[in-house]
Motif scaffolding. Structure first.
Motif, mmCIF file in Angstrom:
data_model
loop_
_atom_site.group_PDB
_atom_site.id
_atom_site.type_symbol
_atom_site.label_atom_id
_atom_site.label_comp_id
_atom_site.label_asym_id
_atom_site.label_seq_id
_atom_site.Cartn_x
_atom_site.Cartn_y
_atom_site.Cartn_z
ATOM 1 N N SER A 358 0.820 -1.216 0.000
ATOM 2 C CA SER A 358 0.000 0.000 0.000
ATOM 3 C C SER A 358 0.850 1.262 0.000
ATOM 4 O O SER A 358 0.385 2.328 -0.388
ATOM 5 C CB SER A 358 -0.955 0.009 1.204
ATOM 6 O OG SER A 358 -0.259 0.231 2.418
ATOM 7 N N GLY A 359 2.120 1.142 0.425
ATOM 8 C CA GLY A 359 3.004 2.297 0.385
ATOM 9 C C GLY A 359 3.285 2.783 -1.019
ATOM 10 O O GLY A 359 3.632 3.956 -1.228
ATOM 11 N N LEU A 360 3.123 1.912 -2.019
ATOM 12 C CA LEU A 360 3.305 2.317 -3.413
ATOM 13 C C LEU A 360 2.173 3.208 -3.895
ATOM 14 O O LEU A 360 2.328 3.952 -4.869
ATOM 15 C CB LEU A 360 3.397 1.083 -4.315
ATOM 16 C CG LEU A 360 4.625 0.182 -4.123
ATOM 17 C CD1 LEU A 360 4.438 -1.138 -4.874
ATOM 18 C CD2 LEU A 360 5.884 0.894 -4.584
ATOM 19 N N GLY A 365 -4.584 0.534 3.556
ATOM 20 C CA GLY A 365 -5.145 -0.644 2.919
ATOM 21 C C GLY A 365 -4.868 -0.585 1.425
ATOM 22 O O GLY A 365 -4.299 0.390 0.914
ATOM 23 N N LEU A 366 -5.266 -1.622 0.720
ATOM 24 C CA LEU A 366 -5.013 -1.702 -0.715
ATOM 25 C C LEU A 366 -6.340 -1.912 -1.428
ATOM 26 O O LEU A 366 -7.047 -2.887 -1.166
ATOM 27 C CB LEU A 366 -4.051 -2.858 -1.021
ATOM 28 C CG LEU A 366 -3.423 -2.889 -2.403
ATOM 29 C CD1 LEU A 366 -2.590 -1.635 -2.651
ATOM 30 C CD2 LEU A 366 -2.553 -4.129 -2.555
ATOM 31 N N TYR A 367 -6.676 -0.974 -2.309
ATOM 32 C CA TYR A 367 -7.989 -0.992 -2.959
ATOM 33 C C TYR A 367 -7.861 -1.166 -4.467
ATOM 34 O O TYR A 367 -8.717 -0.736 -5.229
ATOM 35 C CB TYR A 367 -8.744 0.300 -2.619
ATOM 36 C CG TYR A 367 -8.861 0.494 -1.130
ATOM 37 C CD1 TYR A 367 -9.793 -0.226 -0.384
ATOM 38 C CD2 TYR A 367 -8.004 1.362 -0.453
ATOM 39 C CE1 TYR A 367 -9.884 -0.073 0.990
ATOM 40 C CE2 TYR A 367 -8.088 1.520 0.923
ATOM 41 C CZ TYR A 367 -9.031 0.796 1.638
ATOM 42 O OH TYR A 367 -9.121 0.933 3.002
ATOM 43 N N ARG A 368 -6.783 -1.781 -4.880
ATOM 44 C CA ARG A 368 -6.579 -2.115 -6.280
ATOM 45 C C ARG A 368 -5.777 -3.410 -6.324
ATOM 46 O O ARG A 368 -5.117 -3.788 -5.362
ATOM 47 C CB ARG A 368 -5.842 -0.998 -7.012
ATOM 48 C CG ARG A 368 -4.424 -0.760 -6.497
ATOM 49 C CD ARG A 368 -3.718 0.327 -7.279
ATOM 50 N NE ARG A 368 -4.212 1.646 -6.889
ATOM 51 C CZ ARG A 368 -3.867 2.767 -7.503
ATOM 52 N NH1 ARG A 368 -3.041 2.722 -8.546
ATOM 53 N NH2 ARG A 368 -4.329 3.926 -7.091
ATOM 54 N N SER A 370 -2.783 -5.826 -7.154
ATOM 55 C CA SER A 370 -1.342 -5.612 -7.260
ATOM 56 C C SER A 370 -0.725 -6.746 -8.064
ATOM 57 O O SER A 370 -1.157 -7.896 -7.978
ATOM 58 C CB SER A 370 -0.705 -5.539 -5.867
ATOM 59 O OG SER A 370 -0.973 -6.721 -5.137
ATOM 60 N N GLY A 371 0.280 -6.412 -8.826
ATOM 61 C CA GLY A 371 0.926 -7.401 -9.666
ATOM 62 C C GLY A 371 2.026 -8.141 -8.934
ATOM 63 O O GLY A 371 2.382 -7.823 -7.788
ATOM 64 N N ASP A 374 4.967 -5.964 -7.663
ATOM 65 C CA ASP A 374 4.721 -5.287 -6.384
ATOM 66 C C ASP A 374 4.904 -6.254 -5.218
ATOM 67 O O ASP A 374 5.517 -5.908 -4.195
ATOM 68 C CB ASP A 374 3.305 -4.711 -6.338
ATOM 69 C CG ASP A 374 3.123 -3.517 -7.261
ATOM 70 O OD1 ASP A 374 4.133 -3.044 -7.818
ATOM 71 O OD2 ASP A 374 1.980 -3.068 -7.427
ATOM 72 N N LYS A 375 4.383 -7.466 -5.376
ATOM 73 C CA LYS A 375 4.469 -8.444 -4.291
ATOM 74 C C LYS A 375 5.916 -8.846 -4.023
ATOM 75 O O LYS A 375 6.336 -8.947 -2.866
ATOM 76 C CB LYS A 375 3.626 -9.673 -4.637
ATOM 77 C CG LYS A 375 2.128 -9.393 -4.675
ATOM 78 C CD LYS A 375 1.329 -10.618 -5.098
ATOM 79 C CE LYS A 375 -0.158 -10.297 -5.163
ATOM 80 N NZ LYS A 375 -0.956 -11.460 -5.650
ATOM 81 N N GLN A 376 6.676 -9.056 -5.093
ATOM 82 C CA GLN A 376 8.065 -9.455 -4.911
ATOM 83 C C GLN A 376 8.880 -8.331 -4.276
ATOM 84 O O GLN A 376 9.755 -8.577 -3.442
ATOM 85 C CB GLN A 376 8.675 -9.867 -6.252
ATOM 86 C CG GLN A 376 8.129 -11.166 -6.811
ATOM 87 C CD GLN A 376 8.287 -12.327 -5.828
ATOM 88 O OE1 GLN A 376 9.358 -12.513 -5.244
ATOM 89 N NE2 GLN A 376 7.227 -13.096 -5.655
ATOM 90 N N LEU A 377 8.578 -7.089 -4.652
ATOM 91 C CA LEU A 377 9.275 -5.955 -4.063
ATOM 92 C C LEU A 377 8.970 -5.852 -2.574
ATOM 93 O O LEU A 377 9.871 -5.646 -1.747
ATOM 94 C CB LEU A 377 8.865 -4.666 -4.773
ATOM 95 C CG LEU A 377 9.517 -3.360 -4.289
ATOM 96 C CD1 LEU A 377 11.035 -3.421 -4.448
ATOM 97 C CD2 LEU A 377 8.933 -2.166 -5.045
#
Length: 485
Positions: A358-360, A365-368, A370-371, A374-377
């Protein structure tokens, strides 16, 4: 002679097993607290220190074992208690359908009857807060108010979970003096500590927790001398390379990130500070210091857009004049932040991995969707802070210190031009604190990210942070001094 549990019977725990939120089991083979002993609980972040302290108040559902001779009345002063009170205040505010601004519970009502605790109010210097609402207090101010409230109730046992956290130097000295006097007068206390250097000299015994297990216990010096304890509390991890940000911001190098012109903050009739002229240039890091309640948080909120007075001041952020049509997202995309306020606000039902991602997107929270990138980062950042194994756990089920580490990873994942660190080491054990300070030192040396570092511990400011902004209290208002080395 330490007073310990004077007037109480021996408190005994035997063969304790209790299931925790994360699926682990709290394990306490044997723990006896005898009259005349003064105990502290310490250990690593997420080890179960707070849960162990809650055993004394019969607040843990046991699946096995026995707890005997528990004190009848137990009061807690902790970061978690602060968060619960703030959450209660916000729920009451949300239920109020009027348009009138509501301060929430006034401190004079929270501490009523005042005559009973006036000597504590005077000693801890919080009399000027009596007409303030609880949720308007700074972290340090609310800690002192919670302590007064707890002592007012005259508990059989006072549990102090990091009671000095968030306090300025003078407040730490006064709180420690007050607690020392209370202990000498016979008030039974249980101290929960992340920082070993803040454990009072009158503590006689220590219980050391690791991975939800009472690893060892006994006389303080004997426990601290054990090799396994020294190993767990010593920071010896190599600092890995920071992952590259996915879309690093590029801002003009010759343009200030922040410029304030004759800036003033005023609440009702009180002017917190005025006539502040300040520039933050790229790569020029600042340490911000000052006593509790002086205006440090309000200053930061002008920058983040969380204080509406940012529109009534001449304020420039990343080349934009505030109030000229820019959106809050135009501002936030350039900022990363770690603070107690963010930690209390982060109430979204989310797991640890999602919190970091969510910091990206600058969201709670996260409302979209994520690929994988993003998860690996995010997983790489969790690896750096030592919490990759908790990626799928609920953020709310982590300890306060672990949550703070996760929010640090959340702030760093996009490596923003401006990183605001408001007491980032709050709630961290010694190894985690040294890890975060190593992060800060590296960031300051690289100068790719500009730091605003708020701390009450001057000895923790890295040498690469050369600029200082000091708040000095004078006649109820702050006088700001700027120093460049």
């Amino acid at each position: 002679m330490a007073s310990g549990l004077r007037g109480l019977s021996s408190v005994q725990f035997s063969a304790i097993k209790a299931r925790l939120y994360d699926g682990r089991f709290l394990s306490v083979p044997q723990w006896n607290i005898q009259p005349g002993e003064c105990w502290a609980i310490t250990g690593t972040n997420g080890s179960g220190k707070t849960v162990l302290s809650m055993l004394t108040a019969d607040q843990v559902v046991l699946s096995h074992g026995e707890a005997m001779n528990l004190p009848a009345r137990v009061a807690f002063v902790s970061l978690e208690a602060q968060a619960r009170q703030i959450e209660l205040e916000r729920k009451e505010d949300e239920s109020d359908i009027t348009d009138e601004p509501d301060k929430g519970t006034l401190i004079r009502d929270y501490l009523a009857p005042l005559a009973k605790v006036q000597h504590l109010i005077d000693f801890l210097q919080v009399g000027h807060l009596l007409d303030s609402g609880f949720r308007a207090l700074s972290t340090g101010e609310s800690r002192k108010v919670l302590l007064i409230r707890a002592l007012q109730d005259q508990p059989d046992l006072l549990v102090l979970d990091e009671p000095l956290e968030g306090l300025d130097q003078l407040s730490r000295e006064r709180v420690l003096q007050l607690l020392t006097e209370q202990q000498a007068a016979g008030q039974a206390m249980l101290w929960v500590a992340n920082r070993l250097d803040e454990i009072p000299s009158w503590i006689t015994h220590l219980a050391f927790m690791h991975d939800a297990e009472l690893l060892c216990q006994g006389h303080k010096d004997d426990v601290l001398a054990r090799p396994e304890v020294q190993g767990l509390m010593h920071f010896n991890r190599p600092l890995g390379d920071f992952p590259a940000a996915p879309n690093a911001d590029t801002l003009p190098a010759d343009q200030p990130l922040v410029r304030m012109v004759n800036t003033r903050i005023r609440y009702d009739e009180r002017v917190l500070f005025s006539d502040l002229n300040w520039e933050i240039k790229p790569g020029c890091h600042w340490a911000i210091q000052g006593p509790n309640g002086c205006g440090k948080t309000s200053l930061l909120q002008l920058i983040t857009g969380d204080n509406p007075q940012c529109y009534s001041n001449e304020l420039y952020l990343f080349g934009m004049r505030r109030g000229r049509g820019e959106s809050i997202w135009d501002i936030k995309k350039h900022i990363g932040i770690v603070s107690s306020a963010l930690q209390w606000e982060y109430r979204a039902s989310t797991n640890v991995l999602t919190t970091v991602i969510s910091g990206l997107y600058d969201s709670i929270g996260l409302y979209r969707s994520s690929g994988d990138d993003d998860k690996q980062l995010a997983l790489r950042w969790l690896e750096l802070i030592g919490l990759r194994h908790k990626a799928n756990q609920s953020l709310q089920h982590l300890s306060y210190g672990e949550q703070r580490l996760v929010l640090i990873a959340r702030a760093l994942i996009k490596q923003p031009p401006l990183l605001i660190l408001d007491e980032p080491c709050q709630g961290l054990d010694d190894p985690s604190r040294h890890l975060v300070l190593a992060f800060i030192a590296r960031l300051a040396e690289q100068q790719k990210i500009t730091l605003l570092y708020v701390t009450h511990h001057a000895d923790e400011i890295p040498a690469a942070i050369q600029q200082r902004l000091f708040f000095r209290m004078q006649d109820g208002a702050s006088r700001i001094e700027i120093s460049r080395q």
